[in-house]
Design a protein around this motif. Sequence first.
Motif, mmCIF file in Angstrom:
data_model
loop_
_atom_site.group_PDB
_atom_site.id
_atom_site.type_symbol
_atom_site.label_atom_id
_atom_site.label_comp_id
_atom_site.label_asym_id
_atom_site.label_seq_id
_atom_site.Cartn_x
_atom_site.Cartn_y
_atom_site.Cartn_z
ATOM 1 N N ILE A 86 55.221 34.441 44.999
ATOM 2 C CA ILE A 86 54.305 34.652 43.883
ATOM 3 C C ILE A 86 53.041 33.841 44.120
ATOM 4 O O ILE A 86 53.099 32.719 44.622
ATOM 5 N N ALA A 87 51.905 34.448 43.802
ATOM 6 C CA ALA A 87 50.626 33.749 43.882
ATOM 7 C C ALA A 87 49.767 34.178 42.703
ATOM 8 O O ALA A 87 49.748 35.354 42.323
ATOM 9 N N PHE A 88 49.058 33.203 42.127
ATOM 10 C CA PHE A 88 48.203 33.467 40.962
ATOM 11 C C PHE A 88 46.985 32.585 41.084
ATOM 12 O O PHE A 88 47.097 31.362 41.196
ATOM 13 N N ASP A 89 45.804 33.202 41.105
ATOM 14 C CA ASP A 89 44.567 32.438 41.286
ATOM 15 C C ASP A 89 43.839 32.143 39.983
ATOM 16 O O ASP A 89 42.714 31.662 39.976
ATOM 17 N N GLU A 233 45.111 18.485 48.011
ATOM 18 C CA GLU A 233 43.931 19.344 48.139
ATOM 19 C C GLU A 233 44.396 20.802 48.172
ATOM 20 O O GLU A 233 45.300 21.159 48.927
ATOM 21 N N LEU A 234 43.767 21.638 47.359
ATOM 22 C CA LEU A 234 44.143 23.042 47.276
ATOM 23 C C LEU A 234 42.947 23.914 47.639
ATOM 24 O O LEU A 234 41.877 23.804 47.032
ATOM 25 N N GLU A 235 43.123 24.777 48.621
ATOM 26 C CA GLU A 235 42.076 25.711 49.021
ATOM 27 C C GLU A 235 42.199 26.996 48.212
ATOM 28 O O GLU A 235 43.308 27.496 47.989
ATOM 29 N N ALA A 236 41.063 27.555 47.793
ATOM 30 C CA ALA A 236 41.071 28.786 47.008
ATOM 31 C C ALA A 236 41.754 29.924 47.761
ATOM 32 O O ALA A 236 42.420 30.786 47.163
ATOM 33 N N SER A 237 41.623 29.926 49.082
ATOM 34 C CA SER A 237 42.197 31.000 49.893
ATOM 35 C C SER A 237 43.727 31.037 49.816
ATOM 36 O O SER A 237 44.334 32.080 50.076
ATOM 37 N N PHE A 241 44.313 37.028 46.825
ATOM 38 C CA PHE A 241 44.974 38.216 47.369
ATOM 39 C C PHE A 241 44.328 38.575 48.705
ATOM 40 O O PHE A 241 43.112 38.734 48.790
ATOM 41 N N PRO A 242 45.127 38.713 49.769
ATOM 42 C CA PRO A 242 44.578 38.978 51.104
ATOM 43 C C PRO A 242 44.186 40.435 51.301
ATOM 44 O O PRO A 242 44.883 41.210 51.965
ATOM 45 N N GLU A 243 43.052 40.817 50.727
ATOM 46 C CA GLU A 243 42.583 42.206 50.785
ATOM 47 C C GLU A 243 42.465 42.719 52.215
ATOM 48 O O GLU A 243 42.932 43.795 52.548
ATOM 49 N N ASP A 244 41.835 41.935 53.084
ATOM 50 C CA ASP A 244 41.574 42.382 54.449
ATOM 51 C C ASP A 244 42.866 42.654 55.208
ATOM 52 O O ASP A 244 43.002 43.641 55.911
ATOM 53 N N LYS A 245 43.843 41.738 55.043
ATOM 54 C CA LYS A 245 45.112 41.886 55.748
ATOM 55 C C LYS A 245 45.831 43.158 55.313
ATOM 56 O O LYS A 245 46.393 43.887 56.122
#
Length: 251
Positions: A86-89, A233-237, A241-245
């Motif tokens: 699960i991922a939520f931005d 430290e948390l990177e936004a990436s 959601f990995p659109e390109d992938k």
Amino acid sequence: MKTLKTLFVALIVIAMVPATAQTADEILSKYFENTGGVEAWNKLESVKMVGSASGGGMEIPVELYNAKDGRTLVKINIQGQELTQIAFDGESMWTTNFMTMLPEKSDAEATANMKSKLGDFPSPFLNYKEKGYAVEYLGKETKEGTEVFKVMLTQKPVMVDGKEEPSVTYYYFDTENYVPIMTEAEITAGPMKGQMGTSTMSDYQEVDGLYFPFSMTMSGQGIQMKEIILNPELEASMFAFPEDKTTEEKK
């Protein structure tokens, strides 16, 4: 004489109402006091948890990230392959489809329910009145041989099949240490929808002045924490959601 008796009973009932309300707040006050203090919990910005889940005779590495702004990430590693459970931005939620092994956005209802919990880090009880939540002390019980205080937490309603449903969770606080050792809440999605889901928490350990449970179960799934890091430290990436992938995999 009957009038005096009725008046006496009424006075007792009136006197008990604020006492009951205060009891729930006293339990929560003691909980925060025993686990590091309200001020320290309010300063916490994010958490990284590293551990393993047991299932199917395997130990599955797990990483969990939570941040004050609502960002959430749960990653698992199965036989060397890293998957996002699960991922939520803060705006959109997604997961890995275990059939296609591709990232897949969650539906609007699940995402809306996730957004309704934005202020729950690090605890839904922290400043709960400002969030519009309510708590109620329901008395003492015994859970797994331990005497506990039962506290009902009512949060913002959630959407279930297009309808608003109450969001109620029962917390069981150890009467000796004033920490939650179990929760119960109705499952609103998935194959166990409509059933009561139970989570347990134990083995509380101190991490930079705050206490966290290092051993947990969620709907029968055991999770053992090995390390908890405060304010990583948390990177936004990490959460995006990995659109390109997805596009590349579908070509």
